[in-house]
Write a protein that holds these residues in place. Structure first.
Motif, PDB file in Angstrom:
ATOM      1  N   VAL A 136       0.864  -1.179   0.000  1.00 49.14           N
ATOM      2  CA  VAL A 136       0.000   0.000   0.000  1.00 49.14           C
ATOM      3  C   VAL A 136       0.901   1.228   0.000  1.00 49.14           C
ATOM      4  O   VAL A 136       1.768   1.381   0.872  1.00 49.14           O
ATOM      5  CB  VAL A 136      -0.929   0.045   1.231  1.00 49.14           C
ATOM      6  N   GLU A 137       0.705   2.091  -0.991  1.00 48.81           N
ATOM      7  CA  GLU A 137       1.464   3.340  -1.080  1.00 48.81           C
ATOM      8  C   GLU A 137       0.506   4.518  -1.071  1.00 48.81           C
ATOM      9  O   GLU A 137      -0.589   4.460  -1.658  1.00 48.81           O
ATOM     10  CB  GLU A 137       2.297   3.373  -2.365  1.00 48.81           C
ATOM     11  N   TYR A 138       0.931   5.586  -0.400  1.00 50.30           N
ATOM     12  CA  TYR A 138       0.172   6.829  -0.385  1.00 50.30           C
ATOM     13  C   TYR A 138       0.910   7.870  -1.223  1.00 50.30           C
ATOM     14  O   TYR A 138       2.135   7.994  -1.109  1.00 50.30           O
ATOM     15  CB  TYR A 138      -0.001   7.352   1.036  1.00 50.30           C
ATOM     16  N   PRO A 139       0.208   8.615  -2.046  1.00 46.97           N
ATOM     17  CA  PRO A 139       0.895   9.643  -2.845  1.00 46.97           C
ATOM     18  C   PRO A 139       1.465  10.734  -1.958  1.00 46.97           C
ATOM     19  O   PRO A 139       0.877  11.096  -0.932  1.00 46.97           O
ATOM     20  CB  PRO A 139      -0.221  10.177  -3.754  1.00 46.97           C
ATOM     21  N   ALA A 140       2.631  11.232  -2.344  1.00 50.16           N
ATOM     22  CA  ALA A 140       3.285  12.311  -1.600  1.00 50.16           C
ATOM     23  C   ALA A 140       3.084  13.632  -2.342  1.00 50.16           C
ATOM     24  O   ALA A 140       2.689  13.660  -3.511  1.00 50.16           O
ATOM     25  CB  ALA A 140       4.767  12.021  -1.422  1.00 50.16           C
ATOM     26  N   ARG A 141       3.359  14.709  -1.674  1.00 46.94           N
ATOM     27  CA  ARG A 141       3.183  16.031  -2.267  1.00 46.94           C
ATOM     28  C   ARG A 141       4.492  16.527  -2.856  1.00 46.94           C
ATOM     29  O   ARG A 141       5.562  16.042  -2.530  1.00 46.94           O
ATOM     30  CB  ARG A 141       2.671  17.013  -1.202  1.00 46.94           C
TER      31      ARG A 141
ATOM     32  N   PRO B  51       8.543  10.992  -3.966  1.00 40.60           N
ATOM     33  CA  PRO B  51       8.090   9.614  -4.220  1.00 40.60           C
ATOM     34  C   PRO B  51       6.986   9.220  -3.250  1.00 40.60           C
ATOM     35  O   PRO B  51       6.890   9.756  -2.141  1.00 40.60           O
ATOM     36  CB  PRO B  51       9.357   8.784  -3.999  1.00 40.60           C
ATOM     37  N   PRO B  52       6.121   8.293  -3.649  1.00 38.98           N
ATOM     38  CA  PRO B  52       5.030   7.870  -2.754  1.00 38.98           C
ATOM     39  C   PRO B  52       5.559   7.241  -1.476  1.00 38.98           C
ATOM     40  O   PRO B  52       6.670   6.702  -1.431  1.00 38.98           O
ATOM     41  CB  PRO B  52       4.254   6.852  -3.597  1.00 38.98           C
ATOM     42  N   VAL B  53       4.745   7.329  -0.420  1.00 36.00           N
ATOM     43  CA  VAL B  53       5.097   6.762   0.880  1.00 36.00           C
ATOM     44  C   VAL B  53       4.568   5.334   0.932  1.00 36.00           C
ATOM     45  O   VAL B  53       3.370   5.102   0.734  1.00 36.00           O
ATOM     46  CB  VAL B  53       4.498   7.596   2.025  1.00 36.00           C
ATOM     47  N   ARG B  54       5.467   4.379   1.186  1.00 37.20           N
ATOM     48  CA  ARG B  54       5.058   2.973   1.245  1.00 37.20           C
ATOM     49  C   ARG B  54       4.697   2.629   2.687  1.00 37.20           C
ATOM     50  O   ARG B  54       5.563   2.454   3.538  1.00 37.20           O
ATOM     51  CB  ARG B  54       6.174   2.076   0.718  1.00 37.20           C
ATOM     52  N   ALA B  55       3.416   2.526   2.972  1.00 43.98           N
ATOM     53  CA  ALA B  55       2.943   2.242   4.328  1.00 43.98           C
ATOM     54  C   ALA B  55       2.931   0.753   4.627  1.00 43.98           C
ATOM     55  O   ALA B  55       3.098   0.348   5.781  1.00 43.98           O
ATOM     56  CB  ALA B  55       1.546   2.815   4.528  1.00 43.98           C
TER      57      ALA B  55
ATOM     58  N   LEU C  40      -5.128  -1.771  -2.327  1.00 40.51           N
ATOM     59  CA  LEU C  40      -3.750  -2.221  -2.479  1.00 40.51           C
ATOM     60  C   LEU C  40      -3.136  -1.599  -3.722  1.00 40.51           C
ATOM     61  O   LEU C  40      -3.775  -1.505  -4.776  1.00 40.51           O
ATOM     62  CB  LEU C  40      -3.681  -3.742  -2.594  1.00 40.51           C
ATOM     63  N   THR C  41      -1.863  -1.195  -3.595  1.00 41.69           N
ATOM     64  CA  THR C  41      -1.114  -0.757  -4.765  1.00 41.69           C
ATOM     65  C   THR C  41      -0.716  -1.955  -5.618  1.00 41.69           C
ATOM     66  O   THR C  41      -0.731  -1.911  -6.845  1.00 41.69           O
ATOM     67  CB  THR C  41       0.138   0.035  -4.326  1.00 41.69           C
TER      68      THR C  41
END
Length: 570
Positions: free
Chosen positions: A306-311, A315-319, A356-357
């Motif tokens: 699961v990744e959350y987009p970053a600002r 790069p996206p944050v992998r949680a 899920l990513t």
């Protein structure tokens, strides 16, 4: 001589009684109001460099006693007795005296730092405001705040200074609140549930910080907590309250070894016990990764990411990173780890609240990897969710009958008397009286609200229940009863359960299997007895050593083990 060193009590409370005038719905005229006694003839003394713990169930008068010293009770309160800070009488004190005491001579650490800080101002600005308010700012207020932040273990002082409360973790925000509380060199601190809802490693760091303030600065601390492990770890002396009265007082080692009253024994017996931690040097160092075997109706994650987009083009944050986890029907899987490790994201992914990513997801035997919203809506009938705070998860405008009956109203044809009968049967299953159905959430205790939330979660006979920190805010005796009820329900109804918690003793009591998360990955998993008694992964060892136990002597040994492991990990 100063009030720190003259041998007299820093804080002396004698014959304190507090009552409130409240509405009486059953009365009329003069009987429309009634008096409720919250504190009854309480006396205690707090000395220099002493940690005095106030313990007892919710409603025992702990917080009312503490807030009386600061004059922070509502206008309906009637306070009698003496509260002296040094030579200053605080009962009936004028506003100027109380302003000097609040944040000046007495610092306060609240349970919820996120609600104690103003979300519209930076953390540094709010700490500086405390210095300005008490004439302690000086020409270099920014430098003073930086020094305070470093004292409480926040080395990145410049970032914390400019951060807003929501940009800091719970542990960082609690440390910042402690920096504010000690900013004016107080002679006493009131710490009201200072570690509730913090994970065990952050909690261990906060307790070390409070211990350092006591030992290095001689700060007197009035500790209010329902966590008897925290009492064993930090307190010098303990006062036990019940129904507003002092029922026992003793040094901490004496109280835990030989409690004199039945009530104190009941409190201690209700504390979940964590088994002894064995750190064997020659044990196989390979962490366990024993995933439970799948069944046709199991819930499972396979290589889940699961990744959350970053600002700002970051790069996206992998949680969640490559997680393998299985929850068969009839089994409780405990998920533990520090805040930010990905535990709650796993729970939300299982409920379809986070997509899920990559990787695979099967819920109750149905492949949901690329499921549509319509398909999720159908599968959610087989899921139940219990949240940490029932006060915010239950609609305050709805009665308990409406809240518990809502899943049945949406997903079944039950209506009218049949629906009401089913709701009352559910309330009975969680040991609530049928007449609770007509109450609103604010008319129930925390334990009763959590039982109602569990009744709602099991209303549709779920195959899977996700319980996210369901007992962390409950006092030990209420928690004990809720856990007994939860275990009985799980065995009788046979649902699979993902039990997310930072309380390792609770997980050991309920779970068949444990998975340990760190930085989005499961670093160790296996049978509960194996993982929590003889962990192989160094992170799991540190996590377990940080968990306080309700035994002052054993807790001293665990504290030293945690420090050694934490030092070795740096």
């Amino acid at each position: 001589m100063s009030e720190r060193t003259n041998g007299e009590p820093v804080l002396d409370i004698a014959g304190l009684s507090v009552s409130f005038e409240v509405d009486n719905p059953a009365g009329r005229g003069a009987a429309a109001r009634r008096t409720v006694v919250a504190v009854d003839d309480v006396s205690l003394t707090l000395h220099h460099a002493q940690v005095l713990a106030l313990v007892g169930e919710s409603g025992s008068g702990k917080s009312v006693t503490a807030m009386s010293t600061l004059g922070l009770l509502p206008a309906t309160a009637r306070v009698r007795g003496d509260i002296r800070l040094g030579g200053t009488q605080l009962v009936g004190a004028d506003d100027e005296t109380l302003r000097e005491v609040r944040g000046g001579r007495i610092g306060t650490i609240f349970q919820e730092p996120m609600s104690a800080f103003n979300p519209l101002f930076t953390v540094g600005n709010q700490i500086a405001e405390a210095l300005w308010a008490h004439g302690r700012a000086g020409p270099d207020v920014r430098g003073k705040v930086f020094d305070l932040l470093r004292q409480v273990g926040l080395d990145d002082a410049a970032r914390v200074w400019s951060a807003y409360p929501h940009q800091l973790s719970g542990g960082q925000l609690q440390r910042a609140m402690i920096a504010m509380a000690i900013s004016c060199d107080p002679v006493a601190l009131i710490a009201d549930e200072p570690t509730t809802a913090l994970d065990v490693t952050v909690q261990a760091g906060i307790l070390d910080l409070l211990r350092d303030l006591r030992d290095r600065l001689g700060t007197a601390i009035l500790l209010i907590t329902h966590d008897m492990g925290v009492v064993a770890d930090l307190a010098d002396d303990v006062v036990v309250l019940r129904d507003g009265k002092v029922v026992e007082r003793a040094p901490v080692t004496e109280l835990f070894a030989q409690p004199r009253t039945d009530y104190t024994r009941t409190l201690l017996d209700a504390v979940p016990r964590l088994s002894g931690l064995r750190l064997v040097a020659d044990r196989d160092p390979t962490p366990r990764h024993d995933v439970l075997p799948g069944t046709p109706d199991a819930t499972s994650l396979r290589h889940a990411v699961v990744e959350y987009p970053a600002r700002r083009r970051r790069p996206p944050v992998r949680a969640v990173d490559d997680v393998e986890l299985t929850i068969p029907p009839g089994r409780v899987v405990g998920l533990v780890g520090e805040s930010g490790s990905g535990k709650s994201t796993i729970g939300r992914a299982l409920a379809g609240l986070v997509r899920l990513t990559s990787g695979g997801l099967v819920v109750a035997g149905t492949d949901m990897t690329a499921a549509s919203t319509r398909r999720w809506r159908a599968v959610r009938k087989q899921l139940g969710i219990v949240f940490q705070d029932p006060a915010s998860s239950l609609n305050p405008r709805h009665t308990i009958e409406t809240s518990v009956g809502e899943p049945l109203y949406v997903h079944t044809p039950l209506r009218g008397a049949e629906l009401s009968a089913r709701v009352r049967a559910l309330l009975g299953a969680v040991q609530l009286r049928a007449d609770m159905a007509t109450r609103y959430p604010h008319e129930m205790s925390g334990g009763q609200r959590q039982r109602a939330a569990i009744a709602r979660a099991i209303a549709l006979d779920p195959v899977l229940l996700v319980a996210d920190e369901p007992t962390s805010a409950l006092d030990v005796s209420v928690q004990d009863r809720v856990l007994d009820m939860f275990a009985e329900l799980q065995q009788r109804l046979g649902f699979g359960c993902l039990f997310i918690s930072h309380d390792l003793a609770v997980v050991e009591r309920l779970a068949h299997h444990v998975a340990v998360m760190h930085d989005g990955r499961i670093v160790e998993q296996g049978a509960t007895a194996d993982v929590l008694r003889e962990p192989r992964e160094p992170y799991t060892q540190r996590l377990l050593a940080a968990a306080p136990v309700a035994d002052p002597i054993a807790q001293c040994e665990r504290r030293e083990a945690w420090r050694r492991l934490a030092t070795a990990a740096r």
